[in-house]
Design an enzyme around this catalytic site. Sequence first.
Site, PDB file in Angstrom:
ATOM      1  N   GLY A 218      -3.935  -4.557  -2.403  1.00  0.00           N
ATOM      2  CA  GLY A 218      -2.746  -4.808  -1.585  1.00  0.00           C
ATOM      3  C   GLY A 218      -2.706  -6.216  -0.998  1.00  0.00           C
TER       4      GLY A 218
ATOM      5  N   GLU B 249       0.008   0.217  -5.461  1.00  0.00           N
ATOM      6  CA  GLU B 249      -0.966   1.209  -4.981  1.00  0.00           C
ATOM      7  C   GLU B 249      -2.237   1.051  -5.815  1.00  0.00           C
ATOM      8  OE1 GLU B 249      -1.377   3.666  -2.534  1.00  0.00           O
ATOM      9  OE2 GLU B 249      -3.278   3.925  -3.580  1.00  0.00           O
TER      10      GLU B 249
ATOM     11  N   ASP C  34       0.760  -1.537   4.742  1.00  0.00           N
ATOM     12  CA  ASP C  34       0.388  -0.274   5.384  1.00  0.00           C
ATOM     13  C   ASP C  34      -0.997   0.177   4.889  1.00  0.00           C
ATOM     14  OD1 ASP C  34       0.545   2.135   6.742  1.00  0.00           O
ATOM     15  OD2 ASP C  34       1.894   3.073   5.293  1.00  0.00           O
TER      16      ASP C  34
ATOM     17  N   SER D  34       7.004   5.734   1.929  1.00  0.00           N
ATOM     18  CA  SER D  34       7.770   4.496   2.101  1.00  0.00           C
ATOM     19  C   SER D  34       8.512   4.036   0.838  1.00  0.00           C
ATOM     20  CB  SER D  34       6.869   3.383   2.652  1.00  0.00           C
ATOM     21  OG  SER D  34       5.668   3.290   1.927  1.00  0.00           O
TER      22      SER D  34
ATOM     23  N   HIS E 220       0.891  -1.174   0.000  1.00  0.00           N
ATOM     24  CA  HIS E 220       0.000   0.000   0.000  1.00  0.00           C
ATOM     25  C   HIS E 220       0.924   1.217   0.000  1.00  0.00           C
ATOM     26  CE1 HIS E 220      -2.365  -3.269   1.758  1.00  0.00           C
ATOM     27  NE2 HIS E 220      -3.471  -2.605   1.503  1.00  0.00           N
TER      28      HIS E 220
END
Length: 299
Positions: free
Chosen positions: A146, A120, A166, A102, A41
């Site tokens: 994800g 994503e 995440d 990230s 993610h």
Amino acid sequence: MNYRHAYHAGNFADVLKHAVLALVIAHLKKKPAPFRVIDTHAGVGLYDLDAEPATKTGEWREGIGRIVDADLPQDAARILAPYLGVVRGLNAPGTLTRYPGSPVIARRLMRAGDRLVANELHLEDFAALKELFARESQVKVLQLDGWTALKSLLPPKERRGVVLVDPAYEAPGELDRLVQGLKDAARRFATGTILLWYPIKDVKPVAALRRQIAELAFAKALAVELMVRAPDDPKRLNGAGLLVINAPFTLPDQLDVLLPHLARLLAQGAGATFRVDELGRETGQPSVNLGKGSAKDRP
Ligand SMILES: C[S@@+](CC[C@H](N)C(=O)[O-])C[C@H]1O[C@@H](n2cnc3c(N)ncnc32)[C@H](O)[C@@H]1O
């Protein structure tokens, strides 16, 4: 999908997550064999702290804004160096206008032979991420769900690396998907480190999550939690947690040094604390507390 990380980039939760991600990557770099970072993610990768979403919430001011120039003792500064090195590398000296997500932290810390897969789902965020890494042969950008990515991308061919999970925690039942997803991921990639971020609003669901993870009996599992205030209002993000499956052996000692400083610097009210629990089977107990303290306890 309403969640946009641009409103929250650089907040206290990002500081904890990104500092630990950078430490895990720094540990992987101690061996020459290549590794892979998988970010399920990923967000857009790079955030403009002067743009409307970030200025509207101002969350970064109580996060990276308090950390980037903080006066820290040498041992804590050394532990934050991989993370802060990336943040500083994106900004002119003395300024803070860009914050790395990230995938950018991973990309900046990787070596020539290492790889990043950044996933994503959000259409616009995916497009921005794809554009950001358009000329990067070491980076693959995907637009999958994800949790599907977590299954389909594991294990990576390098058999070394770190997976960051995440999620936005918008969908009902995401905490349950998380436990199942983590179980599958750890089975497929038993040699890898898995980092999973979770929000702490109310403490009850978090205690239940810790119990569920302990029941999975991973050989090595840490729950790292940072509270910026007492969880009196369950509608607010009062703290952030990270599950670390197969944590580098160096991580608990690093956290022991770092977390008292983060709890102190990032406190937003009374009751700022941290705790680190080992949830794995090696302990022979469901949960062993490795460290705990309040913002006032230590430095
Ligand atoms: C917390 S943000 C990620 C932040 C990023 N990992 C970082 O640390 O910079 C969560 C991201 O997940 C994305 N997302 C939401 N649902 C998703 C799904 N089912 N699969 C993949 N991504 C999703 C959101 O668009 C959002 O960008």
